[in-house]
Motif scaffolding. Structure first.
Motif, short mmCIF file in Angstrom:
data_model
loop_
_atom_site.label_atom_id
_atom_site.label_comp_id
_atom_site.label_asym_id
_atom_site.label_seq_id
_atom_site.Cartn_x
_atom_site.Cartn_y
_atom_site.Cartn_z
N CYS A 177 -3.43 -3.65 -1.50
CA CYS A 177 -3.80 -5.01 -2.94
C CYS A 177 -2.87 -5.53 -3.82
O CYS A 177 -1.65 -4.84 -4.37
CB CYS A 177 -4.54 -3.95 -3.58
SG CYS A 177 -5.24 -5.32 -4.83
N ALA A 213 -2.81 -7.29 -6.47
CA ALA A 213 -3.22 -6.93 -8.26
C ALA A 213 -2.24 -5.54 -8.36
O ALA A 213 -2.24 -5.36 -9.44
CB ALA A 213 -4.50 -6.51 -8.18
N CYS A 214 -2.48 -4.27 -7.54
CA CYS A 214 -1.87 -3.27 -8.08
C CYS A 214 -0.49 -2.85 -7.30
O CYS A 214 -0.55 -1.17 -7.67
CB CYS A 214 -3.22 -1.76 -8.37
SG CYS A 214 -4.12 -1.77 -5.91
N THR A 246 -9.25 1.90 -12.79
CA THR A 246 -8.90 1.12 -11.87
C THR A 246 -8.96 0.25 -11.73
O THR A 246 -9.47 -1.15 -11.38
CB THR A 246 -10.51 2.50 -10.81
OG1 THR A 246 -10.90 3.80 -11.48
CG2 THR A 246 -10.94 2.22 -9.68
N CYS A 247 -8.49 -0.24 -10.72
CA CYS A 247 -8.23 -1.67 -10.13
C CYS A 247 -9.16 -2.64 -9.59
O CYS A 247 -9.99 -1.85 -9.29
CB CYS A 247 -6.68 -1.85 -8.62
SG CYS A 247 -7.09 -3.46 -8.39
N PRO A 248 -9.28 -3.42 -11.00
CA PRO A 248 -11.01 -4.23 -10.29
C PRO A 248 -10.51 -4.90 -8.57
O PRO A 248 -11.67 -5.31 -8.49
CB PRO A 248 -11.47 -4.81 -11.29
CG PRO A 248 -10.01 -5.39 -11.41
CD PRO A 248 -8.60 -3.65 -11.53
N ASN A 249 -10.08 -5.01 -8.01
CA ASN A 249 -9.67 -6.11 -7.41
C ASN A 249 -10.26 -4.91 -5.60
O ASN A 249 -10.43 -5.24 -4.44
CB ASN A 249 -7.89 -6.27 -7.08
CG ASN A 249 -8.52 -7.50 -5.56
OD1 ASN A 249 -9.00 -8.21 -5.85
ND2 ASN A 249 -7.41 -7.04 -4.75
N CYS A 250 -8.98 -4.03 -5.12
CA CYS A 250 -9.42 -3.06 -4.53
C CYS A 250 -10.57 -1.65 -4.73
O CYS A 250 -10.86 -0.91 -4.07
CB CYS A 250 -8.30 -2.63 -3.85
SG CYS A 250 -7.56 -1.53 -5.19
N HIS A 251 -11.17 -1.76 -5.64
CA HIS A 251 -11.74 -0.60 -6.50
C HIS A 251 -11.17 0.78 -6.46
O HIS A 251 -12.11 1.99 -6.04
CB HIS A 251 -13.35 -0.60 -5.93
CG HIS A 251 -13.66 -1.85 -5.39
ND1 HIS A 251 -14.36 -1.99 -7.48
CD2 HIS A 251 -13.70 -2.89 -4.95
CE1 HIS A 251 -15.20 -3.35 -7.49
NE2 HIS A 251 -14.64 -4.21 -5.56
N THR A 280 -6.11 -1.07 -1.52
CA THR A 280 -6.16 -2.02 -0.09
C THR A 280 -6.76 -3.07 0.32
O THR A 280 -8.27 -2.40 -0.35
CB THR A 280 -5.80 -1.34 1.45
OG1 THR A 280 -6.94 -0.30 1.47
CG2 THR A 280 -3.83 -0.32 1.17
N VAL A 281 -6.87 -3.76 0.44
CA VAL A 281 -7.96 -4.82 1.01
C VAL A 281 -8.13 -5.07 2.21
O VAL A 281 -6.70 -5.39 2.62
CB VAL A 281 -8.05 -6.25 -0.36
CG1 VAL A 281 -8.26 -5.76 -1.87
CG2 VAL A 281 -6.48 -6.71 0.58
N ASP A 307 -8.87 -8.26 4.79
CA ASP A 307 -8.33 -9.72 4.26
C ASP A 307 -10.31 -10.81 5.14
O ASP A 307 -10.21 -11.84 5.13
CB ASP A 307 -7.91 -10.49 5.57
CG ASP A 307 -7.53 -10.49 6.74
OD1 ASP A 307 -8.62 -9.55 7.15
OD2 ASP A 307 -6.65 -10.68 7.56
#
Length: 381
Positions: free
Chosen positions: A178, A180-181, A199-204, A208-209, A211
């Motif tokens: 991720c 963001a974090c 908690t990171c809002p991008n990867c919850h 990791t994310v 693609d």
């Protein structure tokens, strides 16, 4: 402008308190009012700031004696206390408890995992791939709790997506850190003199994310489904009992385990019976003559069974009679508690002529005292 409270009053300690007592008092308040636990609560945030300010001064060997002697005025210009600029107070829960995670991790370590699951909703899991446990509040009758029953329950849970098998990614997708974090799953937000971990809002919180998210579940790896199942409630279950069904909570993702279904049993009260552990209690009315001469009366127990009770001659009002093995069954056992019957002697409000004549004849034979002595105080209970 509000008046500042005395630092010892803020922490709830005596002026003679040692450093360990001061630290314990602040730790307790920090856990209660930390912004991670009270998001958006300005009152809690102010109390956290107030407690931190008090700790910063009272734990400092130089500032504390000055405050004890001169109060808030003595702290002006020292870079702490009344004028701000805290130097060594706990800035977040990693300082307070010596760990590296945010408040939610600390709270789970203190009180156990699975905290915060709700009815039909998911909570945060220690492993971000594991499914959350669910809570279901089940209401049953008193009789059903005593003798056991089966209940069909319906609830919504997250099940594994059949398209991506819980991975959350479409065919050919890749997993990346991720941005963001940086893979930590959390981000820090500065708020005055302390840091709030969120908690990171991008990867919850996964770190990791993907693609190319799965189109069926939009990258979540799960989908909500209504589930109906039959649940066996054991005999003798008490109000507030938690029954856990393993694996029937929300499904995990990326190979994570499913959470549990936690059934909280709520028992309705009964009109005639009460229980204390494995014993049942009820009340039965009898006449004066039955109490004086003795009698046999029939009652129906909670299970509908007819029971014959022998009333001994001379039975007093509110006396308890014990009937063995007619109470609440013990779980996974053939044993039962006892049934206690409270005798209520009813005094008639009206008598016919024959009854009055009979009572007058009895009174003449009884010769009751017209000047009775007082009874000991313990007879009032």
């Amino acid at each position: 402008m509000s008046t500042k409270r005395d630092y010892y009053e803020v922490l709830g300690i005596e002026k003679s308190a040692d450093k360990d007592t001061i630290k314990k008092a602040y730790r307790k308040l920090a856990v209660q009012y930390h912004p991670d636990r009270n998001p958006g609560d300005k009152a809690a945030e102010e109390k956290f700031k107030e407690a931190t300010e008090a700790y910063e001064v009272l734990s400092d060997d130089q500032k504390r004696p000055i405050y004890d002697q001169y109060g808030f005025a003595g702290l002006d210009g020292m870079g702490g206390g009344a004028s701000g600029g805290f130097s060594h107070a706990f800035h977040d829960f990693s300082d307070l408890f010596g760990g590296s995670g945010g408040f939610s991790d600390i709270f789970e370590n203190l009180f156990g995992g699975g905290f915060g699951f709700g009815s039909g909703s998911s909570g945060r899991s220690r492993n971000s791939n594991d499914g959350a446990s669910l809570r279901y509040d089940l209401h049953i009758d008193f009789k059903e709790a005593v003798y056991g029953c089966k209940k069909d329950i319906t609830f919504r849970r997250d099940e594994q997506c059949p398209e991506c098998h819980g991975s959350g990614g479409a065919a050919g997708s890749t997993v990346k850190t991720c941005p963001a974090c940086g893979g930590r799953g959390q981000i820090g937000r500065n708020s005055g003199f302390f840091v709030v971990q969120q908690t990171c809002p991008n990867c919850h919180g996964k770190g990791t994310v993907i693609d190319k998210p799965c189109s069926a579940c939009r990258g979540s790896g799960v989908y909500a489904k209504t589930t109906t199942m039959s649940v066996k409630i054991p005999a003798g279950v008490e109000n507030g009992r938690h029954l856990s069904i393993h694996g029937m909570g929300n499904a995990g993702t990326s190979g994570g385990s499913a959470g549990d279904l936690i059934i909280v049993v709520n028992v309705r009260s009964d009109r005639y019976f009460e229980r204390d552990g494995h014993d049942l209690y009820c009340a039965v009315p009898i006449s004066i003559s039955q109490a004086i001469l003795g009698a046999s009366v029939e009652i129906k127990n909670l299970d509908g069974k007819t029971i014959t009770i022998k009333i001994p001659a001379g039975t007093q009002h509110e006396k308890f009679l014990r009937i063995r093995d007619e109470g609440v069954p013990y779980e996974s056992s053939s044993r039962k508690g006892d049934l206690y019957v409270k005798i209520i002697v009813q005094i008639p409000s009206k008598l016919n002529r024959q009854q009055i004549a009979a009572m007058e004849a009895f009174a003449a034979l009884e010769r009751p005292s017209s000047a009775p002595e007082l009874l000991p105080r313990d007879s009032l209970s």
